[in-house]
Structure formats: C-alpha cells, structure tokens
Write a protein that holds these residues in place. Structure first.
Motif, PDB file in Angstrom:
ATOM      1  N   PRO A  88       0.851  -1.190   0.000  1.00 33.33           N
ATOM      2  CA  PRO A  88       0.000   0.000   0.000  1.00 33.33           C
ATOM      3  C   PRO A  88       0.889   1.243   0.000  1.00 33.33           C
ATOM      4  N   ASN A  89       0.554   2.182  -0.826  1.00 32.98           N
ATOM      5  CA  ASN A  89       1.394   3.375  -1.002  1.00 32.98           C
ATOM      6  C   ASN A  89       1.017   4.421   0.038  1.00 32.98           C
ATOM      7  N   GLY A  90       1.808   4.475   1.099  1.00 32.72           N
ATOM      8  CA  GLY A  90       1.486   5.362   2.206  1.00 32.72           C
ATOM      9  C   GLY A  90       1.431   6.823   1.850  1.00 32.72           C
ATOM     10  N   SER A  91       2.167   7.237   0.815  1.00 33.39           N
ATOM     11  CA  SER A  91       2.150   8.650   0.418  1.00 33.39           C
ATOM     12  C   SER A  91       0.902   9.018  -0.362  1.00 33.39           C
ATOM     13  N   ALA A  92       0.126   8.026  -0.796  1.00 34.09           N
ATOM     14  CA  ALA A  92      -1.079   8.300  -1.589  1.00 34.09           C
ATOM     15  C   ALA A  92      -2.350   7.830  -0.902  1.00 34.09           C
ATOM     16  N   LEU A  93      -2.219   7.221   0.274  1.00 37.59           N
ATOM     17  CA  LEU A  93      -3.369   6.687   0.991  1.00 37.59           C
ATOM     18  C   LEU A  93      -3.581   7.429   2.306  1.00 37.59           C
ATOM     19  N   ASP A  94      -4.784   7.297   2.844  1.00 36.45           N
ATOM     20  CA  ASP A  94      -5.075   7.765   4.197  1.00 36.45           C
ATOM     21  C   ASP A  94      -4.528   6.704   5.154  1.00 36.45           C
ATOM     22  N   LEU A  95      -3.484   7.047   5.897  1.00 39.64           N
ATOM     23  CA  LEU A  95      -2.818   6.061   6.741  1.00 39.64           C
ATOM     24  C   LEU A  95      -3.668   5.640   7.934  1.00 39.64           C
ATOM     25  N   ASP A  96      -4.543   6.511   8.395  1.00 41.08           N
ATOM     26  CA  ASP A  96      -5.459   6.109   9.469  1.00 41.08           C
ATOM     27  C   ASP A  96      -6.420   5.028   8.961  1.00 41.08           C
ATOM     28  N   LYS A  97      -6.886   5.195   7.737  1.00 43.20           N
ATOM     29  CA  LYS A  97      -7.766   4.174   7.156  1.00 43.20           C
ATOM     30  C   LYS A  97      -7.005   2.883   6.885  1.00 43.20           C
ATOM     31  N   LEU A  98      -5.738   3.009   6.527  1.00 38.36           N
ATOM     32  CA  LEU A  98      -4.934   1.803   6.322  1.00 38.36           C
ATOM     33  C   LEU A  98      -4.755   1.059   7.643  1.00 38.36           C
ATOM     34  N   ALA A  99      -4.487   1.792   8.708  1.00 34.84           N
ATOM     35  CA  ALA A  99      -4.370   1.153  10.021  1.00 34.84           C
ATOM     36  C   ALA A  99      -5.677   0.459  10.403  1.00 34.84           C
ATOM     37  N   GLU A 100      -6.796   1.113  10.107  1.00 36.26           N
ATOM     38  CA  GLU A 100      -8.099   0.507  10.378  1.00 36.26           C
ATOM     39  C   GLU A 100      -8.247  -0.810   9.609  1.00 36.26           C
ATOM     40  N   TYR A 101      -7.785  -0.802   8.366  1.00 36.78           N
ATOM     41  CA  TYR A 101      -7.841  -2.030   7.572  1.00 36.78           C
ATOM     42  C   TYR A 101      -6.974  -3.118   8.188  1.00 36.78           C
ATOM     43  N   TYR A 102      -5.805  -2.745   8.705  1.00 36.36           N
ATOM     44  CA  TYR A 102      -4.939  -3.739   9.333  1.00 36.36           C
ATOM     45  C   TYR A 102      -5.619  -4.361  10.553  1.00 36.36           C
ATOM     46  N   TYR A 103      -6.263  -3.548  11.359  1.00 32.30           N
ATOM     47  CA  TYR A 103      -6.953  -4.091  12.531  1.00 32.30           C
ATOM     48  C   TYR A 103      -8.118  -4.990  12.128  1.00 32.30           C
ATOM     49  N   LYS A 104      -8.926  -4.517  11.206  1.00 32.51           N
ATOM     50  CA  LYS A 104     -10.074  -5.331  10.787  1.00 32.51           C
ATOM     51  C   LYS A 104      -9.615  -6.572  10.033  1.00 32.51           C
ATOM     52  N   GLY A 105      -8.574  -6.416   9.218  1.00 28.83           N
ATOM     53  CA  GLY A 105      -8.038  -7.564   8.508  1.00 28.83           C
ATOM     54  C   GLY A 105      -7.495  -8.617   9.457  1.00 28.83           C
ATOM     55  N   TYR A 106      -6.835  -8.166  10.515  1.00 29.30           N
ATOM     56  CA  TYR A 106      -6.364  -9.094  11.544  1.00 29.30           C
ATOM     57  C   TYR A 106      -7.530  -9.902  12.106  1.00 29.30           C
ATOM     58  N   ASP A 107      -8.636  -9.217  12.415  1.00 27.64           N
ATOM     59  CA  ASP A 107      -9.800  -9.900  12.974  1.00 27.64           C
ATOM     60  C   ASP A 107     -10.376 -10.915  11.988  1.00 27.64           C
ATOM     61  N   VAL A 108     -10.361 -10.579  10.702  1.00 30.86           N
ATOM     62  CA  VAL A 108     -10.870 -11.511   9.688  1.00 30.86           C
ATOM     63  C   VAL A 108     -10.048 -12.795   9.697  1.00 30.86           C
ATOM     64  N   VAL A 109      -8.735 -12.651   9.702  1.00 32.77           N
ATOM     65  CA  VAL A 109      -7.872 -13.835   9.688  1.00 32.77           C
ATOM     66  C   VAL A 109      -8.043 -14.637  10.973  1.00 32.77           C
ATOM     67  N   ARG A 110      -8.105 -13.956  12.110  1.00 34.11           N
ATOM     68  CA  ARG A 110      -8.222 -14.651  13.393  1.00 34.11           C
ATOM     69  C   ARG A 110      -9.568 -15.357  13.561  1.00 34.11           C
ATOM     70  N   GLU A 111     -10.565 -14.940  12.818  1.00 32.61           N
ATOM     71  CA  GLU A 111     -11.857 -15.608  12.898  1.00 32.61           C
ATOM     72  C   GLU A 111     -11.746 -17.075  12.489  1.00 32.61           C
ATOM     73  N   TYR A 112     -10.750 -17.368  11.654  1.00 28.92           N
ATOM     74  CA  TYR A 112     -10.663 -18.716  11.091  1.00 28.92           C
ATOM     75  C   TYR A 112      -9.487 -19.529  11.607  1.00 28.92           C
ATOM     76  N   GLY A 113      -8.528 -18.903  12.257  1.00 21.32           N
ATOM     77  CA  GLY A 113      -7.407 -19.705  12.716  1.00 21.32           C
ATOM     78  C   GLY A 113      -6.241 -18.894  13.205  1.00 21.32           C
ATOM     79  N   ASP A 114      -5.100 -19.553  13.270  1.00 19.52           N
ATOM     80  CA  ASP A 114      -3.920 -18.994  13.908  1.00 19.52           C
ATOM     81  C   ASP A 114      -2.850 -18.555  12.924  1.00 19.52           C
ATOM     82  N   ALA A 115      -3.149 -18.472  11.654  1.00 21.77           N
ATOM     83  CA  ALA A 115      -2.133 -18.097  10.672  1.00 21.77           C
ATOM     84  C   ALA A 115      -1.550 -16.731  11.013  1.00 21.77           C
TER      85      ALA A 115
END
Length: 323
Positions: A112-139
């Motif tokens: 993700p290109n941090g200079s062209a993205l909203d970094l707060d929204k990217l962080a939000e995606y990282y948190y929500k993405g983490y939850d998505v992965v953890r819903e199914y296992g320990d990867a």
C-alpha cells in the motif's frame, strides 16, 4: 527450491481471482493454480505465504496493483467491502486447519502506497483484517510497511498494549534502483545501505521479514518501471541523466559483463543476505524465483552464474556489515 536452501515461498494473487467488480477486465481461474502450488509446496517441505497482491481500485498506482497511476482503493465503499470479502475468502480457506501445516502467513495487502493513501484508514484495515484472519485460525498476519519509516507501525497491533494481538509480522521490501539517486550509488554505498537495514529494522517492535529484494543494481529489466516504459539507467525513462547502457540486461546475457561487475553483484547479494538474517529480522524472500528476460531479478539465473551463494551461507566477501 529446497535443493538451493529455500524453505518458504510467498505467492501473490490478485483480488480478481476471487471476486470481480462489474467493469473489471480481468480473467479468473488462478485459484486452481494457487491450490496446486500450495500442494506442491507441502509435498516438498516448503511453507507458504498467501499474499493479497492487489485490491479493487488499486492500492499503490503501480502495475503490480492491477491498475497503474490510480490509487482508488480507499475511495469507495464498494472497493473496501469487496476487499474484506476477498480477504474473508482467503482466510476462511487458507487460514484454517486444512492448511495450517503449510500456510505460515496471510499478507493483508501488498505495498500500500502510504504517500497516496489515508494512513489512518490503512491502520483501520490492518486491525479489521487481523480480525478476519483470526476468525478462522492462527495463521500469522502479515502487514506491509506502506513505505513508511522504520518503527512507524510499532504501535499497530501491538501485543504489549493489547494481548489479543499476536503473530503479527512486518513486511519490508527493499530495492535500490527506483530513483536516479539510488542508481548513482557506487557498490560501497549499496552495500552500506543494505547493511544498515539489518540494524534499524532489527530494532522494530514486530518480528519482520524482507519478502521482496533482488540483485538489481540497475532498473534495466524490461518493464520494471511499468509497461512500455524504459529505464532511468539509460535515460529512456524520466530523463534525469544517462548512467550506462542497458544492452544485455533485457536478455540476461552474462557475457557482456566484466569480472569486477560480477564481484559487485556478489557483494551486494551477500550484504543483503547478511542484513536480512541479522538480529530480529527473521528471513527473506527473493523477488523472483525465475524470469524469462533478465538475470538481476532471477534467483535461478543468479545461481547459474554463481552470484547467489551455494550454500546460502557461503561468503566470498565475509563480514561486509561488521555485525
């Protein structure tokens, strides 16, 4: 791969392999081959990262996102919703018990290109993405540095602040050919920069890995700057000054280079291997295993000319980094 000392592969796949926007031009059918590749890896004792390499609307403006010169991933709810849907499909299949013997990482998004993205929204995606992965296992969950400075993401998904976050890996990609200034560095400068990575990133909070690096000392590889674009090195792209000829690079003709040039490539490769196996940096993946037209980016071609050490621990230029 195993024969040459490798133990894992990072496999990129576009969102369109799983879902399409209404106006997408992409073809599908890639998942069948991803499954085959994971099966081959399992059979041969290799581990795998599944890397979501592109997102709807594009996350960086590079060709590798599926759409060049546009960064519209965060611009519509449709794009964001589809990304989570794709991530859910990846995590539900590859992040569960069926693959836990072979899949050792799910990368939420490539570069993700941090200079062209909203970094707060990217962080939000990282948190929500983490939850998505953890819903199914320990990867393990892999996040990219978004080309931000070292330590930028230390407090994101930090286990010390919140023990529910664990097995988070920071992914760095390192090249020294995508600006005129980098290309003007001599070999000593290239080696020093590589060695410095081993120190600074080893001090970050998260365990980290360099999952993209290469032997490239030029940007002469065909289309490395984008389809139908030339190279900074020979002044056919961006016109900042001629540094040398790209003759021979496109076809990987080793015969056009002197012994000193080969020594420089070997020095640079060895310095990066030293850096990426130093301290808290937990390893590396070379980009890429094999190419058709250039040696600088081809692990197999560099093996053929004794630039990649064999075994990987062998050094013709020991202790360059002084660790």
């Amino acid at each position: 791969m195993v024969e040459y000392g490798l133990n894992f592969v990072r496999i990129p796949i576009g969102y369109w392999a799983f879902e399409l926007l209404d106006d997408d031009p992409y073809v599908q059918g890639q998942v069948e081959y991803l499954d085959k590749a994971i099966g081959w890896a399992r059979k041969n004792g290799l581990k795998v990262w599944v890397d979501l390499h592109s997102t709807p609307g594009g996350q960086n403006g590079f060709d590798n996102s599926g759409i060049r010169d546009e960064v519209n991933w965060q611009s519509t709810q449709t794009n964001k919703d589809l990304t989570y849907k794709v991530l859910d499909e990846i995590a539900s299949k590859y992040g569960g018990s069926e693959y836990d013997d072979v899949v050792i990482g799910i990368e939420l998004v490539n570069e993700p290109n941090g200079s062209a993205l909203d970094l707060d929204k990217l962080a939000e995606y990282y948190y929500k993405g983490y939850d998505v992965v953890r819903e199914y296992g320990d990867a393990p969950v892999v996040i990219h540095d978004a080309f931000r400075p070292d330590h930028y993401w230390d407090n994101t998904l930090n286990n010390e602040e919140n023990p529910e976050y664990w097995d988070v890996i920071m992914d760095h990609h390192h090249y020294q050919v995508f600006s005129h200034g980098e290309l003007t560095r001599n070999i000593d400068d290239h080696v020093k920069v590589a060695c410095d990575w081993g120190i600074t990133e080893g001090e970050e909070y998260h365990w980290n890995i360099v999952s993209e690096w290469s032997g490239a000392l030029t940007d002469c590889a065909k289309w490395v700057n984008g389809l139908n674009r030339g190279a900074r090195y020979d002044n056919t792209f961006q016109n900042e000054g001629y540094l040398g000829s790209c003759d021979g690079f496109y076809i990987g003709d080793a015969s056009v280079f002197s012994g000193e040039t080969w020594n420089n490539y070997r020095r640079y490769i060895e310095a990066q291997l030293d850096a990426f196996e130093h301290s808290k940096i937990s390893g590396w993946a070379f980009w890429t295993w094999k190419t058709e037209t250039t040696f600088e980016w081809s692990f197999t071609k560099l093996l053929d000319v004794n630039i990649i050490p064999q075994p990987l621990s062998d050094r013709q230029f020991p202790n360059q980094c002084g660790y």
